[in-house]
Write a protein that holds these residues in place. Structure first.
Motif, short mmCIF file in Angstrom:
data_model
loop_
_atom_site.label_atom_id
_atom_site.label_comp_id
_atom_site.label_asym_id
_atom_site.label_seq_id
_atom_site.Cartn_x
_atom_site.Cartn_y
_atom_site.Cartn_z
N THR A 10 0.78 -0.88 -0.06
CA THR A 10 0.06 0.23 -0.05
C THR A 10 1.28 0.62 -0.27
OG1 THR A 10 -1.83 -1.53 1.16
CG2 THR A 10 -1.61 0.89 0.99
N ASP A 11 0.82 1.68 -0.99
CA ASP A 11 1.84 3.14 -0.87
C ASP A 11 0.78 4.05 0.11
OD1 ASP A 11 3.32 5.27 -1.71
OD2 ASP A 11 2.67 5.64 -4.02
N ILE A 12 1.82 4.88 0.55
CA ILE A 12 1.14 5.84 1.24
C ILE A 12 2.37 7.06 1.58
CG2 ILE A 12 0.30 4.19 3.40
CD1 ILE A 12 2.74 4.52 5.42
N THR A 13 3.52 7.19 0.75
CA THR A 13 4.10 8.44 0.62
C THR A 13 3.20 9.16 -0.19
OG1 THR A 13 5.09 6.79 -0.46
CG2 THR A 13 6.20 9.22 -1.11
N MET A 14 2.35 9.17 -0.51
CA MET A 14 2.18 10.77 -0.97
C MET A 14 0.68 10.85 0.41
SD MET A 14 3.85 12.11 -3.22
CE MET A 14 3.11 13.58 -2.92
N SER A 15 -0.39 10.20 0.38
CA SER A 15 -1.42 10.76 1.16
C SER A 15 -1.24 11.15 2.81
CB SER A 15 -2.36 9.23 1.49
OG SER A 15 -1.50 7.69 0.99
N GLN A 16 0.39 10.71 3.03
CA GLN A 16 0.59 10.69 4.63
C GLN A 16 -0.41 10.13 6.03
OE1 GLN A 16 2.26 14.77 4.09
NE2 GLN A 16 3.89 13.73 2.61
N PRO A 17 -1.21 9.26 5.58
CA PRO A 17 -2.24 9.06 6.48
C PRO A 17 -1.59 9.03 8.26
CG PRO A 17 -1.56 7.25 5.61
CD PRO A 17 -0.86 8.19 4.73
N PRO A 18 -2.65 9.92 9.30
CA PRO A 18 -2.20 9.54 10.13
C PRO A 18 -1.97 8.41 10.93
CG PRO A 18 -4.43 10.99 9.76
CD PRO A 18 -4.05 10.40 8.80
N PHE A 19 -1.11 7.73 11.48
CA PHE A 19 -1.58 6.56 13.05
C PHE A 19 -0.88 6.44 13.74
CE2 PHE A 19 1.97 6.44 9.78
CZ PHE A 19 3.49 5.19 10.12
N CYS A 20 -1.08 5.36 14.74
CA CYS A 20 -0.84 5.11 15.95
C CYS A 20 0.72 4.73 16.43
CB CYS A 20 -1.40 5.28 17.16
SG CYS A 20 -2.02 3.20 16.76
N VAL A 21 1.65 5.04 16.60
CA VAL A 21 2.58 3.56 16.73
C VAL A 21 2.94 3.17 17.89
CG1 VAL A 21 5.43 3.83 16.93
CG2 VAL A 21 4.00 5.00 15.13
N ASP A 22 3.00 2.15 18.16
CA ASP A 22 2.60 1.70 19.62
C ASP A 22 3.90 0.37 20.01
OD1 ASP A 22 1.58 0.08 21.87
OD2 ASP A 22 1.25 -1.98 20.85
N PHE A 23 4.38 2.19 21.02
CA PHE A 23 6.06 1.62 21.71
C PHE A 23 5.60 0.21 22.13
CE2 PHE A 23 6.74 6.30 19.17
CZ PHE A 23 7.75 4.95 18.86
N GLY A 24 4.50 0.02 22.89
CA GLY A 24 4.28 -0.55 24.24
C GLY A 24 4.59 -1.85 23.15
N THR A 25 4.69 -2.36 21.73
CA THR A 25 5.32 -3.82 21.56
C THR A 25 6.75 -3.80 20.45
OG1 THR A 25 3.96 -3.31 19.09
CG2 THR A 25 2.73 -4.41 21.67
N LEU A 26 7.00 -2.85 20.28
CA LEU A 26 8.68 -2.07 19.57
C LEU A 26 9.31 -3.73 20.38
CD1 LEU A 26 10.22 -0.66 18.31
CD2 LEU A 26 11.29 0.82 19.97
N GLU A 27 10.11 -4.58 19.03
CA GLU A 27 10.88 -4.81 19.28
C GLU A 27 12.25 -4.78 18.18
OE1 GLU A 27 9.16 -9.04 18.72
OE2 GLU A 27 8.01 -7.83 17.37
N VAL A 28 13.21 -5.25 18.88
CA VAL A 28 14.49 -4.79 18.43
C VAL A 28 15.75 -6.21 17.70
CG1 VAL A 28 14.83 -2.56 18.35
CG2 VAL A 28 15.66 -4.56 20.40
#
Length: 207
Positions: A10-28
């Motif tokens: 899904t190309d989101i480059t131009m539409s730039q939709p807002p979304f939440c980032v869940d750092f409560g599930t961040l994996e490294v």
């Protein structure tokens, strides 16, 4: 749904939709992306001991160029990206952009209350790497929200929630006060819980 890998770009480059980032599930950790194959992940939740770098799949020169690289993976959610998704990669430019966002997240007072950021990729930053140019995503925090239930359990603690149980030895401990005669004490008054924004419902993301 059937256990097989299914890619739906899904190309989101131009539409730039807002979304939440869940750092409560961040994996490294580490990731290997074989051309046309299933991504291979060896990751641990942020703050946990990290698994050593896996061996590259194969020993020939071609496979050595496709070795495991440092990577991250995190859950994101929003209407503009089709609900809940996994967002991650092992590109240095992408990691730098996410690291900058994570640093601002940890410093924000909203993060200490358990909220997660609503972001938008507002622009990119060109980074020269030898003869090539890579583009680091620049994420703008446009709001904060309670963690939607659809993201599941929080696996990474809220920033600042880790506290020490030790007591400084330099502080003198006063002797206990004389015990008063027993009296009928009134029922304790329980303060109301702090007011927080209502959690998002499972099937309706307002962003």
């Amino acid at each position: 749904a059937d256990g097989n890998w299914n890619s739906q770009p899904t190309d989101i480059t131009m539409s730039q939709p807002p979304f939440c980032v869940d750092f409560g599930t961040l994996e490294v950790g580490w990731a290997h992306f074989a051309p046309g194959g299933v991504p291979l992940w060896t990751v641990d939740y942020y703050g946990q001991p990290q698994t050593p770098r896996p061996a590259s799949p194969g020993n020939d020169d071609k496979n050595q160029a496709q070795q495991f690289k440092q990577a991250f993976r995190v859950k994101v959610a929003g209407q503009g990206i089709g609900g809940v998704r996994e967002f991650g990669g092992n590109s240095a430019a992408l990691i730098n952009g996410m690291n900058d966002l994570h640093t601002r997240y940890e410093a924000a007072p909203e993060a200490g209350t358990g909220q997660i950021p609503v972001v938008r990729m507002s622009s990119t930053m060109a980074i020269k790497a030898g003869q090539s140019t890579n583009y680091m995503p620049v994420f703008e925090i446009v709001g904060w929200t309670e963690r939607p239930k659809m993201l599941g359990a929080r696996m990474v603690p809220v920033p600042g929630r880790q506290v020490s149980a030790s007591v400084p030895t330099s502080v003198p401990v006063p002797p206990p006060a004389p015990r008063p005669a027993p009296v009928m004490a009134p029922a304790p008054t329980v303060p109301p819980p702090p007011q927080r924004a209502p959690a998002l419902v499972d099937d309706d993301l307002p962003f």
